[in-house]
Scaffold this active site. Structure first.
Site, short mmCIF file in Angstrom:
data_model
loop_
_atom_site.label_atom_id
_atom_site.label_comp_id
_atom_site.label_asym_id
_atom_site.label_seq_id
_atom_site.Cartn_x
_atom_site.Cartn_y
_atom_site.Cartn_z
N SER A 1 1.60 -9.86 -0.93
CA SER A 1 1.25 -8.44 -0.76
C SER A 1 1.57 -7.86 0.61
O SER A 1 1.80 -6.66 0.73
CB SER A 1 -0.24 -8.25 -1.07
N LYS B 1 0.80 -1.22 0.00
CA LYS B 1 0.00 0.00 0.00
C LYS B 1 0.84 1.28 0.00
O LYS B 1 0.43 2.30 -0.55
CB LYS B 1 -0.95 0.00 1.19
N GLU C 1 -9.70 6.64 3.68
CA GLU C 1 -10.56 5.67 4.33
C GLU C 1 -9.67 4.48 4.67
O GLU C 1 -8.63 4.28 4.06
CB GLU C 1 -11.68 5.22 3.40
C1 LIG Z 1 -5.18 -3.97 1.51
C2 LIG Z 1 -4.49 -5.23 1.25
C3 LIG Z 1 -4.86 -6.08 0.19
C4 LIG Z 1 -6.06 -5.85 -0.68
O1 LIG Z 1 -6.06 -4.68 -1.42
P1 LIG Z 1 -5.79 -4.64 -2.98
O2 LIG Z 1 -6.10 -3.23 -3.33
O3 LIG Z 1 -6.70 -5.61 -3.62
O4 LIG Z 1 -4.37 -4.98 -3.19
C5 LIG Z 1 -4.11 -7.22 -0.05
N1 LIG Z 1 -3.05 -7.54 0.74
C6 LIG Z 1 -2.67 -6.75 1.77
C7 LIG Z 1 -1.50 -7.16 2.58
C8 LIG Z 1 -3.37 -5.57 2.06
O5 LIG Z 1 -2.98 -4.81 3.09
#
Ligand SMILES: *Cc1c(COP(=O)(O)O)cnc(C)c1O
Length: 398
Positions: free
Chosen positions: A378, A90, A112
Site C-alpha cells: 500500500s 490514498k 482529517e
Molecule cells: C493510510 C494507510 C493505510 C491504511 O488505510 P486503509 O484505508 O486501511 O488502506 C495502509 N497503508 C498505507 C501506506 C497508508 O498510508
C-alpha cells in the site's frame, strides 16, 4: 451467493448506514443520490482515468518478487501502490473525491489525517485543483509527523492541530465533522478511508477498485489467468484492502486475507485489532465494529503504524469478516518490523509499516508451490525512516 455490494440503504448486512447529525442529513442524502450517476458519467471517468495515468503514474506495476517467492516456495506478486505519486494508494481516492467536489460546485475542502498521508494526498489534489484546503490533525500526531505537516503547508493547506481527547485520529475526525456541520453548503469533506456514513465507504471502495481491476489485467498477461489464489492487504479503515479485493469479491475461489494491527499483542491492552477485539457500535457515521468498553467508551487504539491506529473499521471489512469471506490475521508490531527488514534486504523495497503487516502474513500461512499470491504494497517506507533507524540494531543482527 451472498452479495458484498452495499444495499440501497447503505448497509453491508448489519454494518454501514449513515448516522449523522441532523444538520448534515441533506448533504449526505444529496451525495447518496448523485454519486453513482456522477462516477459513471463517461466525462468523469475520462478525467479520473487521465489523472490516474499521467499524474499518479498508474497503472502501478505488478511485480513478481523472485527472491521472496523462492523463500516461501510459492509465486508472490507485489502490487506496487508504493510507487504512486505521494507514496501510497490514498491519492486514488483523493483524486476521485476532488473531481466530485468540483462537479458539485464546492469551494472548500476539509479532511482529517492521522499520520498525515491522507492529509498530504488531499493537500496535493487541492493544489492541483486550486481549492481551499483545511486539514484536521491531532496535536499529538502533528508533533510526531512534522515532515508531513510541512508538506501540507507547503502545498497550501491550513493544518489545524486538534487539542481535544487524546489528540489523535479519532479526535481529528470529530473536529472535521464539526467543521462540516458549520459549513454544510460550501464545504466538501474528503474522507480518507472506506469509513464514515454511506455513501463514503462504497464511494471510496469504487475509487480504490482500480487496484484489483489492474491486478486482473496484469495477471492475465503474466500468468494467463485473471484470478490469483490469494490477495493479501493490511486494514486500517479498509480502503486499500477494499480496492485490492473489489473485483474478486464474488470469485469465491480467490482467498482474501486482511492483516490488522495487533500492536503489542491481542491481550496486551495495546492493540488496534478492531475485528478481533471490537464489538458492534456506531463510530463516525456508520454501524460497524468498534474498540470500546462494555458501556460504549471508545478505547484508544495502539499500533506502531500510525495508518492502522484506528478504533473502527470500514463496514465492508466488518461484513466480509463476519461472513468469513475474508480471513483476518492480527499482526504484531514485531512481526511487521521483521517483515520490513527482511523484504528490504531481499527485494530492495522499503515498505511502509502499514504494508509490512500484509507482508508479515507470509510467515503465518503456508502456500502451495503453484499458488499465486498477490500482496498489496500500500505504501513506501520513507515516512517511517525514523522508526526504522531507531530499531535497526534490534532487527538486523543475526
Ligand atoms: C493510510 C494507510 C493505510 C491504511 O488505510 P486503509 O484505508 O486501511 O488502506 C495502509 N497503508 C498505507 C501506506 C497508508 O498510508
Amino acid at each position: 451467493m451472498k452479495s458484498f455490494n452495499v444495499n440501497q440503504d447503505g448497509y453491508y448486512g448489519r454494518f454501514g448506514g449513515a448516522y449523522v447529525p441532523e444538520i448534515l442529513r441533506a448533504n449526505v442524502e444529496n451525495l447518496k443520490e448523485i454519486y453513482l450517476r456522477e462516477l459513471n458519467d463517461p466525462a468523469f471517468q475520462a478525467e479520473f482515468r487521465e489523472l490516474l495515468r499521467d499524474y499518479v503514474g498508474r497503472p502501478s506495476p505488478l511485480y513478481y518478487a523472485r527472491r521472496l517467492s523462492e523463500k516461501y516456495g510459492t509465486k508472490i506478486y507485489l502490487k506496487r501502490e508504493d510507487l504512486n505519486h505521494t507514496g501510497a494508494h490514498k491519492i486514488n481516492n483523493t483524486i476521485g473525491q476532488i473531481l466530485l467536489a468540483r462537479r458539485m460546485g464546492k469551494k472548500r475542502i476539509i479532511a482529517e489525517t492521522g499520520a498525515g498521508q491522507h492529509g498530504v494526498a488531499t493537500a496535493t489534489v487541492c493544489a492541483l485543483m486550486n481549492m481551499e484546503c483545511v486539514v484536521y490533525m491531532g496535536a499529538t500526531d502533528v508533533k510526531r509527523q512534522l515532515s508531513n505537516v510541512e508538506k501540507m503547508e507547503m502545498l497550501g493547506a491550513k493544518v489545524i492541530a486538534v487539542e481535544s481527547g487524546n489528540q489523535t485520529l479519532k479526535d481529528a475526525v470529530n473536529e472535521a465533522i464539526q467543521d462540516w456541520c458549520s459549513h454544510p453548503r460550501d464545504t466538501y469533506y474528503i474522507i480518507g478511508s472506506a469509513v464514515g456514513p454511506h455513501p463514503y465507504p462504497d464511494m471510496v471502495a469504487r475509487f480504490q477498485s482500480v487496484i484489483s481491476e489492474e491486478i486482473r489485467k496484469q495477471l492475465l498477461e503474466k500468468e494467463g489467468r485473471e484470478e490469483p489464489d490469494y490477495v493479501i492487504a493490511c486494514i486500517g479503515g479498509g480502503s486499500n484492502a477494499a480496492g485490492a479485493f473489489y473485483h474478486f469479491l464474488d470469485s469465491s475461489e480467490v482467498k482474501l486475507i486482511a492483516a490488522e494491527a495487533a500492536g503489542k499483542g491481542l491481550e496486551s491492552g495495546e492493540s488496534a485489532a478492531t475485528i478481533h477485539l471490537g464489538s458492534e457500535g456506531i463510530i463516525h457515521g456508520s454501524r460497524t465494529l468498534v474498540m470500546q468498553t462494555p458501556d460504549g467508551q471508545v478505547i484508544e487504539p495502539y499500533s506502531i503504524s500510525a495508518g492502522l491506529d484506528y478504533p473502527g473499521i470500514g463496514p465492508l471489512q466488518a461484513y466480509m469478516a463476519q461472513e468469513k469471506r475474508s480471513e483476518v490475521l492480527a499482526i504484531t508490531d514485531d512481526e511487521a518490523l521483521r517483515a520490513v527488514y527482511s523484504i528490504t534486504k531481499m527485494e530492495g523495497i522499503i515498505p511502509a509499516l502499514e504494508s509490512a503487516h500484509a507482508l508479515a502474513v507470509l510467515e503465518r500461512k503456508t502456500f502451495q508451490p503453484g499458488d499465486i499470491v498477490v500482496i498489496n504494497l500500500s505504501g513506501r517506507g520513507d515516512k517511517d525512516m525514523q522508526t526504522y533507524r531507531q530499531l535497526k540494531a534490534a532487527y538486523t543482527e543475526q
